[in-house]
Design an enzyme around this catalytic site. Structure first.
Site, PDB file in Angstrom:
ATOM      1  N   ASP A   1       0.856  -1.176   0.000  1.00 58.57           N
ATOM      2  CA  ASP A   1       0.000   0.000   0.000  1.00 58.57           C
ATOM      3  C   ASP A   1       0.900   1.237   0.000  1.00 58.57           C
ATOM      4  OD1 ASP A   1      -2.219   1.703   0.168  1.00 58.57           O
ATOM      5  OD2 ASP A   1      -3.269   0.374   1.544  1.00 58.57           O
TER       6      ASP A   1
ATOM      7  N   GLU B   1     -10.692   6.593   4.638  1.00 53.80           N
ATOM      8  CA  GLU B   1      -9.695   5.984   5.529  1.00 53.80           C
ATOM      9  C   GLU B   1      -9.842   6.463   6.979  1.00 53.80           C
ATOM     10  OE1 GLU B   1      -5.832   4.983   3.829  1.00 53.80           O
ATOM     11  OE2 GLU B   1      -6.556   5.534   1.864  1.00 53.80           O
TER      12      GLU B   1
END
Length: 533
Positions: free
Chosen positions: A213, A419
């Site tokens: 990521d 997020e």
């Protein structure tokens, strides 16, 4: 832009094309005028794998329209706690639904030919893109839903809940898999050799490449980047093939080269990574067609794709209440009425309607950043020409009482987030949402539409409402909502997430021993279409 990057790559000594990827998680969501589809939380409601497959194919065309061959989608997280800020990126709390929805992969990449070797990446051609199943593994199971945190579960639980989508994705030829920021039982996934190499690559025989990521290896250490050499060594030895390095790429290249030269990382590990990356690039046809195909540019935001998104919105809505106890149902609404009120913070706000991961990472507010139809516009387009539509974002009770409305549509919900910024411990509808519900529903027949990335606290307000619709984050096609409110189509959606009563019940998922939700998993009232409304 992408062509310029590519020409730079092609002018190097070996002329190997670079692979450019983008977060296209609900349509080609970073691009102005693109079709924005409902976020996954809504698509899970449909339980319709053929629909998500079509959405995958449409998204692939819009992404290719801008010269990009690779998307960081789908997210196949199984969100087990809606306090998680990424819960809207998850199709369901039920792994069976998430597994079903991996059908978006052949939509994005194309159908693998019969008799293909399982686990080998596949991209059909220039109208398809390489996809990326994420975030491996357990991202949706963290304690209290805290983003990037620790998923505490035994191996059987990990396999039966969080791994199900990956079994499917690998069989369907997914090209790449992204590693999760989170930990499993205290071990960072970016450092987990057993799950990345022994399990995914060797046991499941995944033959695509594994990607980190954004700054994922930096976050292996408690203070990100505090021991970067250690992080690179740990991440690469765990089996990550491609590292996302947004900023300090010179440090990365210098450190990795040093680690290989000093035999801390064996050349065989580098060969494995390079082989996998090249395999995906060859499969995609990047060597033959590295430059954008401009003939696809008309696909961006095409009417056909908007119609598909509108269908997805219709099928993703869940009708939670229709009429007060002992009273007639209020939906579908009549298109012909003397005067109706449209109210609420989210009735005329395309940014809120689309949610996070739209134009910007956190999403936006207002109507200037995307092209689409707000719910207010959709109501105006749907009702009879003789019906007066009054819009008042935040009406007071006196105004509502004195205006003699036939009925009111109230649209409220969450602001956009993505997020960690979406992690929430209170799960409430932000002000002035609750007071708008109270002011309007106190004096007129009211239909409340909730725009949110997850179930929110609504139990205190439900009694005041005549009807309640969960619309999730529907995207640009607001007409999908009015299609069912006014009876051109019926409500069909069933909750793919448990709707809790209070936050202190969380986590609470279908099948739990103490299961006492406001609306259970699988709940959803239905209506029939009205022929001549």
């Amino acid at each position: 832009m992408v062509n310029e990057f590519q020409r730079g790559a092609l002018s190097t000594r070996l002329g190997i094309p670079m692979i450019y990827g983008i977060d296209a998680v609900h349509g080609h969501n970073n691009v102005y005028k693109a079709t924005i589809f409902p976020h996954n939380v809504g698509l899970g409601v449909t339980r319709d794998p053929q629909l998500v497959k079509k959405i995958g194919a449409a998204t692939a065309l819009e992404v290719r329209a801008t010269g990009i061959p690779y998307v960081f989608a789908p997210c196949i997280a199984v969100c087990r706690d809606p306090r998680w800020g990424r819960c809207y990126e998850s199709y369901s709390e039920d792994p069976a639904i998430v597994k079903l929805m991996t059908e978006i992969i052949p939509g994005l990449q194309g159908d693998i030919p019969p008799g293909s070797r399982k686990g080998v990446p596949f991209v059909a051609g220039k109208q398809n893109v390489a996809s990326c199943a994420k975030h491996y593994v357990g991202d949706g199971g963290t304690t209290e839903g805290i983003n990037e945190n620790n998923t505490v579960i035994d191996f059987h639980g990990l396999l039966s809940i969080h791994m199900q989508g990956y079994f499917s994705a690998v069989i369907k030829g997914v090209s790449t898999i992204m590693i999760s920021y989170s930990s499993w039982n205290g071990v960072k996934m970016h450092s987990n050799h057993y799950l990345i190499t022994d399990f995914l690559k060797n046991k499941l025989r995944f033959r695509g490449f594994v990607i980190s990521d954004w700054q994922g290896v930096d976050r292996i250490t408690p203070i990100p980047g505090s021991n970067y050499t250690y992080s690179i060594q740990t991440g690469v030895l765990a089996g990550i093939d491609m590292i996302m390095v947004p900023y300090n790429y010179t440090d990365f290249i210098g450190n990795l080269t040093m680690l290989v030269n000093k035999n801390f990382i064996p050349m065989s590990r580098i060969d494995d990574a390079v082989k996998r990356i090249l395999r995906v690039k060859f499969t995609m046809g990047l060597f033959e067609n590295p430059i954008a195909d401009l003939s696809l540019s008309h696909q961006l935001g095409s009417q056909e794709h908007r119609d598909l998104a509108r269908e997805a919105v219709r099928k993703s809505l869940v009708l939670l209440k229709n009429g007060k106890p002992g009273q007639e149902p209020v939906l579908p609404l009549p298109k012909k009425a003397q005067k109706i009120l449209v109210a609420g913070t989210h009735a005329n706000n395309l940014g809120y309607q689309c949610g996070g991961w739209t134009i910007t990472w956190q999403g936006t507010s207002g109507n200037n950043n995307s092209v689409g139809t707000t719910i207010l516009d959709a109501v105006r387009k749907t009702v009879d020409s003789s019906t007066e539509v009054v819009y008042n974002e935040e009406p007071d009770a006196r105004f509502v009482e004195s205006s003699k409305f036939s009925y009111a549509i109230v649209v409220v919900g969450e602001h956009s987030y993505a997020e960690t910024y979406g992690d929430s411990m209170n799960m409430s509808i932000p002000d002035p949402g609750p007071s708008i519900i109270k002011n309007v529903c106190g004096s007129v027949k009211c239909i409340v539409v909730i725009i949110s990335g997850r179930p929110v606290v609504i139990e205190p307000y439900v009694a005041q409402m005549d009807a309640l619709v969960a619309a999730w984050l529907p995207g640009t096609e607001g007409l999908g909502i009015t299609d069912v409110l006014f009876g051109d189509y019926g409500f069909t959606g069933k909750l793919a997430r448990t709707w809790f009563r209070t936050v202190d019940q969380l986590p609470m998922n279908v099948g739990d021993p103490h299961y006492d939700p406001l609306y259970p998993f699988g709940f959803g009232l239905t209506t029939n279409p009205v022929k001549d409304n």
